[in-house]
Design a protein around this motif. Structure first.
Motif, PDB file in Angstrom:
ATOM      1  N   GLY A 189       0.719  -1.134  -0.010  1.00 27.08           N
ATOM      2  CA  GLY A 189       0.148   0.203   0.038  1.00 27.08           C
ATOM      3  C   GLY A 189       0.939   1.323   0.129  1.00 27.08           C
ATOM      4  O   GLY A 189       1.984   1.253   0.523  1.00 27.08           O
ATOM      5  N   ILE A 218      -2.291 -12.444   2.708  1.00 26.28           N
ATOM      6  CA  ILE A 218      -3.377 -11.597   3.335  1.00 26.28           C
ATOM      7  C   ILE A 218      -4.581 -12.379   3.024  1.00 26.28           C
ATOM      8  O   ILE A 218      -5.527 -12.088   3.673  1.00 26.28           O
ATOM      9  N   GLY A 232     -12.568  -5.071  -4.996  1.00 24.52           N
ATOM     10  CA  GLY A 232     -11.243  -4.977  -5.166  1.00 24.52           C
ATOM     11  C   GLY A 232     -10.714  -6.070  -5.621  1.00 24.52           C
ATOM     12  O   GLY A 232     -10.567  -7.154  -4.771  1.00 24.52           O
ATOM     13  N   GLY A 253      -7.284  -9.486  -3.896  1.00 26.48           N
ATOM     14  CA  GLY A 253      -8.509 -10.257  -4.181  1.00 26.48           C
ATOM     15  C   GLY A 253      -8.535 -11.235  -5.022  1.00 26.48           C
ATOM     16  O   GLY A 253      -9.308 -12.181  -4.440  1.00 26.48           O
ATOM     17  N   TYR A 256     -16.614  -6.567  -7.300  1.00 26.27           N
ATOM     18  CA  TYR A 256     -16.937  -5.346  -7.933  1.00 26.27           C
ATOM     19  C   TYR A 256     -15.414  -4.664  -7.916  1.00 26.27           C
ATOM     20  O   TYR A 256     -14.702  -4.845  -6.857  1.00 26.27           O
ATOM     21  N   ASP A 257     -14.854  -4.097  -8.977  1.00 26.11           N
ATOM     22  CA  ASP A 257     -13.755  -3.386  -9.148  1.00 26.11           C
ATOM     23  C   ASP A 257     -14.040  -2.229 -10.151  1.00 26.11           C
ATOM     24  O   ASP A 257     -14.734  -2.529 -10.884  1.00 26.11           O
ATOM     25  N   ILE A 258     -13.113  -1.322 -10.039  1.00 21.74           N
ATOM     26  CA  ILE A 258     -13.268  -0.264 -11.328  1.00 21.74           C
ATOM     27  C   ILE A 258     -12.665  -0.916 -12.565  1.00 21.74           C
ATOM     28  O   ILE A 258     -13.156  -0.192 -13.647  1.00 21.74           O
ATOM     29  N   TYR A 259     -11.704  -1.844 -12.272  1.00 25.56           N
ATOM     30  CA  TYR A 259     -11.345  -2.626 -13.733  1.00 25.56           C
ATOM     31  C   TYR A 259     -11.758  -4.047 -13.489  1.00 25.56           C
ATOM     32  O   TYR A 259     -11.411  -4.752 -12.538  1.00 25.56           O
ATOM     33  N   CYS A 301      -9.690  -3.247  -1.717  1.00 28.12           N
ATOM     34  CA  CYS A 301      -9.254  -2.137  -2.451  1.00 28.12           C
ATOM     35  C   CYS A 301      -8.751  -1.338  -1.832  1.00 28.12           C
ATOM     36  O   CYS A 301      -8.729  -1.218  -0.573  1.00 28.12           O
ATOM     37  N   PRO A 302      -7.447  -0.517  -2.597  1.00 24.95           N
ATOM     38  CA  PRO A 302      -6.840   0.604  -1.883  1.00 24.95           C
ATOM     39  C   PRO A 302      -7.770   1.732  -1.286  1.00 24.95           C
ATOM     40  O   PRO A 302      -8.751   1.728  -1.818  1.00 24.95           O
ATOM     41  N   THR A 362      -8.615   5.054  -1.257  1.00 24.23           N
ATOM     42  CA  THR A 362      -8.396   6.192  -2.289  1.00 24.23           C
ATOM     43  C   THR A 362      -9.384   7.629  -1.765  1.00 24.23           C
ATOM     44  O   THR A 362     -10.347   7.222  -0.788  1.00 24.23           O
ATOM     45  N   ALA A 369      -8.089  -4.429   4.262  1.00 23.15           N
ATOM     46  CA  ALA A 369      -7.459  -3.300   3.208  1.00 23.15           C
ATOM     47  C   ALA A 369      -6.677  -2.210   3.962  1.00 23.15           C
ATOM     48  O   ALA A 369      -5.743  -2.103   4.299  1.00 23.15           O
ATOM     49  N   SER A 393      -1.853  -9.210   8.985  1.00 26.54           N
ATOM     50  CA  SER A 393      -2.322 -10.269   7.880  1.00 26.54           C
ATOM     51  C   SER A 393      -0.910 -10.530   6.904  1.00 26.54           C
ATOM     52  O   SER A 393      -1.224 -11.672   6.486  1.00 26.54           O
ATOM     53  N   PHE A 394      -0.095  -9.479   6.868  1.00 22.77           N
ATOM     54  CA  PHE A 394       0.858  -9.892   6.035  1.00 22.77           C
ATOM     55  C   PHE A 394       2.022 -10.760   6.455  1.00 22.77           C
ATOM     56  O   PHE A 394       2.802 -11.048   5.891  1.00 22.77           O
TER      57      PHE A 394
HETATM   58  P1  NAI Z   1      -3.862  -4.194  -6.351  1.00 23.41           P
HETATM   59  O1  NAI Z   1      -3.590  -2.997  -6.846  1.00 23.41           O
HETATM   60  O2  NAI Z   1      -3.261  -5.370  -6.869  1.00 23.41           O
HETATM   61  O3  NAI Z   1      -5.402  -4.373  -6.366  1.00 23.41           O
HETATM   62  C1  NAI Z   1      -6.259  -3.443  -5.816  1.00 23.41           C
HETATM   63  C2  NAI Z   1      -7.459  -3.553  -6.811  1.00 23.41           C
HETATM   64  O4  NAI Z   1      -8.578  -2.410  -6.209  1.00 23.41           O
HETATM   65  C3  NAI Z   1      -7.464  -2.975  -8.374  1.00 23.41           C
HETATM   66  O5  NAI Z   1      -7.921  -4.073  -9.026  1.00 23.41           O
HETATM   67  C4  NAI Z   1      -7.878  -1.708  -8.354  1.00 23.41           C
HETATM   68  O6  NAI Z   1      -8.653  -1.665  -9.879  1.00 23.41           O
HETATM   69  C5  NAI Z   1      -9.250  -2.042  -7.428  1.00 23.41           C
HETATM   70  N1  NAI Z   1      -9.744  -0.739  -6.917  1.00 23.41           N
HETATM   71  C6  NAI Z   1      -9.307   0.655  -6.905  1.00 23.41           C
HETATM   72  N2  NAI Z   1     -10.069   1.619  -6.354  1.00 23.41           N
HETATM   73  C7  NAI Z   1     -11.286   1.020  -6.295  1.00 23.41           C
HETATM   74  C8  NAI Z   1     -12.639   1.147  -5.835  1.00 23.41           C
HETATM   75  N3  NAI Z   1     -12.884   2.409  -5.363  1.00 23.41           N
HETATM   76  N4  NAI Z   1     -13.472   0.112  -5.817  1.00 23.41           N
HETATM   77  C9  NAI Z   1     -13.223  -0.819  -6.239  1.00 23.41           C
HETATM   78  N5  NAI Z   1     -11.914  -1.531  -6.442  1.00 23.41           N
HETATM   79  C10 NAI Z   1     -10.980  -0.515  -6.636  1.00 23.41           C
HETATM   80  O7  NAI Z   1      -3.572  -4.212  -4.629  1.00 23.41           O
HETATM   81  P2  NAI Z   1      -3.359  -5.419  -3.659  1.00 23.41           P
HETATM   82  O8  NAI Z   1      -2.062  -5.890  -3.542  1.00 23.41           O
HETATM   83  O9  NAI Z   1      -4.512  -6.358  -4.032  1.00 23.41           O
HETATM   84  O10 NAI Z   1      -3.967  -4.667  -2.277  1.00 23.41           O
HETATM   85  C11 NAI Z   1      -5.214  -4.037  -1.912  1.00 23.41           C
HETATM   86  C12 NAI Z   1      -4.826  -3.337  -0.702  1.00 23.41           C
HETATM   87  O11 NAI Z   1      -4.555  -4.267   0.270  1.00 23.41           O
HETATM   88  C13 NAI Z   1      -3.769  -2.458  -0.613  1.00 23.41           C
HETATM   89  O12 NAI Z   1      -3.998  -1.215  -1.423  1.00 23.41           O
HETATM   90  C14 NAI Z   1      -3.671  -1.971   0.887  1.00 23.41           C
HETATM   91  O13 NAI Z   1      -4.595  -0.830   1.133  1.00 23.41           O
HETATM   92  C15 NAI Z   1      -4.130  -3.321   1.419  1.00 23.41           C
HETATM   93  N6  NAI Z   1      -2.991  -4.510   2.067  1.00 23.41           N
HETATM   94  C16 NAI Z   1      -3.156  -4.775   3.314  1.00 23.41           C
HETATM   95  C17 NAI Z   1      -2.303  -5.479   3.999  1.00 23.41           C
HETATM   96  C18 NAI Z   1      -2.537  -5.801   5.373  1.00 23.41           C
HETATM   97  O14 NAI Z   1      -1.669  -6.546   5.996  1.00 23.41           O
HETATM   98  N7  NAI Z   1      -3.626  -5.844   6.266  1.00 23.41           N
HETATM   99  C19 NAI Z   1      -0.940  -6.070   3.370  1.00 23.41           C
HETATM  100  C20 NAI Z   1      -1.129  -5.391   1.819  1.00 23.41           C
HETATM  101  C21 NAI Z   1      -1.941  -4.735   1.206  1.00 23.41           C
END
Ligand code: NAI
Length: 328
Positions: A78, A105, A151, A156, A173-176, A204-205, A207, A232, A296-297
């Protein structure tokens, strides 16, 4: 390259030193607080090695640049702890570790879902009290659930793959949209994922657009007794609204690994009386709420990958001033 390292656990130091026999950076491990440190503390270092509880604000970016730091390498995936615009305008370069173990995670997320459905927090408390009855323990089966995942990126996708093995129905659901996810789950509009899911998972991240995605308004659209899982970011949820929904019985359970303003206490042992977050305290006291402290990581595989990729990021910066995992 001279690197100062923040928030390395004692059990990671040996592995970091072992990896460094390959890279031969000048490493300085420190335990002072990155967020409150004065500029002088950073003088003489080319790079800072940080984690998500280190906030790189506009002021911190300027401070680091003034101290002569060129690179910020974050061991996390993140990036919401980094003000990327300010970093760039201060002339700092930054890199992250986008993929260390999405599976870590994902497994934790599914673990939280199973623990919530099988009332595991209550059962463990009862067992600790030698209460071997089944009072209040009737659970629900994951196979019979509709699970919503918001996400469908790296994490996801892994969660969806694991859930698929349980035989549950998966709405996403995802924006892509992602082709691989399409073969395992069904994309639906966000409102339908909310209204049709028995379990709602956030991947999802955080934002500006989705801050407080979980609010009293959106909770009202969930099924009665729905289970909410957030591994997340804390800013995605209005925790007061979650508490109200837990107390009213609208939510059957909630489990989360992240919380608002967690940086003030995370990775510390805190006296219960001095713990400031009343809402979190109340949530933690509920038998149907599970809170894990952003861990979780935290697996062997993830930590080794995080450390190795961070070294590789530093190595690329040293060689060329560029890095494949550049985020600025
Ligand atoms: P990623 O970038 O691979 O996937 C994120 C997905 O969310 C993308 O497909 C993106 O299009 C989608 N997205 C973005 N904005 C959105 C919205 N408004 N609504 C729906 N989907 C949306 O990221 P990854 O690796 O899957 O990680 C996701 C999140 O998990 C990270 O941003 C971080 O916040 C969290 N995370 C938490 C950890 C923990 O230890 N609890 C460790 C690593 C990540």
């Amino acid at each position: 390259m001279k690197v100062i390292l923040f928030h390395t656990n004692k059990d990671e130091v040996d592995y970091i030193k072992e990896c460094n026999t390959r890279f031969r950076f000048e490493l300085e491990f420190t335990d002072f607080d990155f967020n409150t440190a004065e500029a002088g503390r950073f003088t003489g270092y080319d790079a800072v090695w940080i984690l998500t509880n280190c906030k790189v604000t506009k002021e911190k970016s300027e401070q680091l640049a003034e101290a002569g730091v060129s690179y910020i390498v974050s061991r996390a995936a993140g990036t919401d702890h980094l003000d990327l615009v300010s970093m760039k305008s201060a002339g700092l370069k930054g890199a992250n570790v986008p993929r260390y173990s999405p599976n870590a995670i994902a497994e934790h997320t599914v673990c939280l879902a199973l623990m919530s459905l099988r009332k595991m927090k209550l059962e463990l408390k009862m067992i600790d009290n030698f209460d071997f009855t089944l009072n209040g323990l009737k659970g629900r089966e994951l196979r019979n659930m509709t699970v919503g995942v918001i996400g469908t990126g790296r994490i996801g996708l892994e969660t969806i793959k694991i859930l698929n093995g349980f035989g549950c129905r998966i709405l996403v659901y995802d924006i892509y949209e992602n082709q691989e996810v399409k073969s395992l789950a069904t994309y639906r509009p966000l409102s339908e994922v909310f209204s049709d899911s028995d379990i709602l998972i956030l991947h999802c991240p955080l934002t500006k657009e989705n801050e407080r995605l979980i609010s009293s308004d959106t909770i009202a659209t969930l099924k009665d007794s729905a289970v909410l899982i957030n591994t997340a970011r804390g800013g995605l949820m209005d925790y007061e609204a979650v508490l109200t929904a837990i107390e009213s019985g609208k939510l059957g359970a909630a489990a989360f690994d992240v919380y608002d303003n967690e940086t003030s206490y995370i990775r510390k042992k805190v006296e219960p009386d001095s713990f400031e977050s009343n809402v979190l305290k109340k949530l933690m006291s509920k038998d149907n709420v599970i809170y894990t402290a952003h861990m979780s990581f935290f697996t062997d595989t993830a930590i080794e990958n995080m450390i190795m990729t961070t070294f590789e990021n530093l190595y690329e910066y040293e060689k060329s001033g560029q890095c494949a995992n550049e985020i600025t």
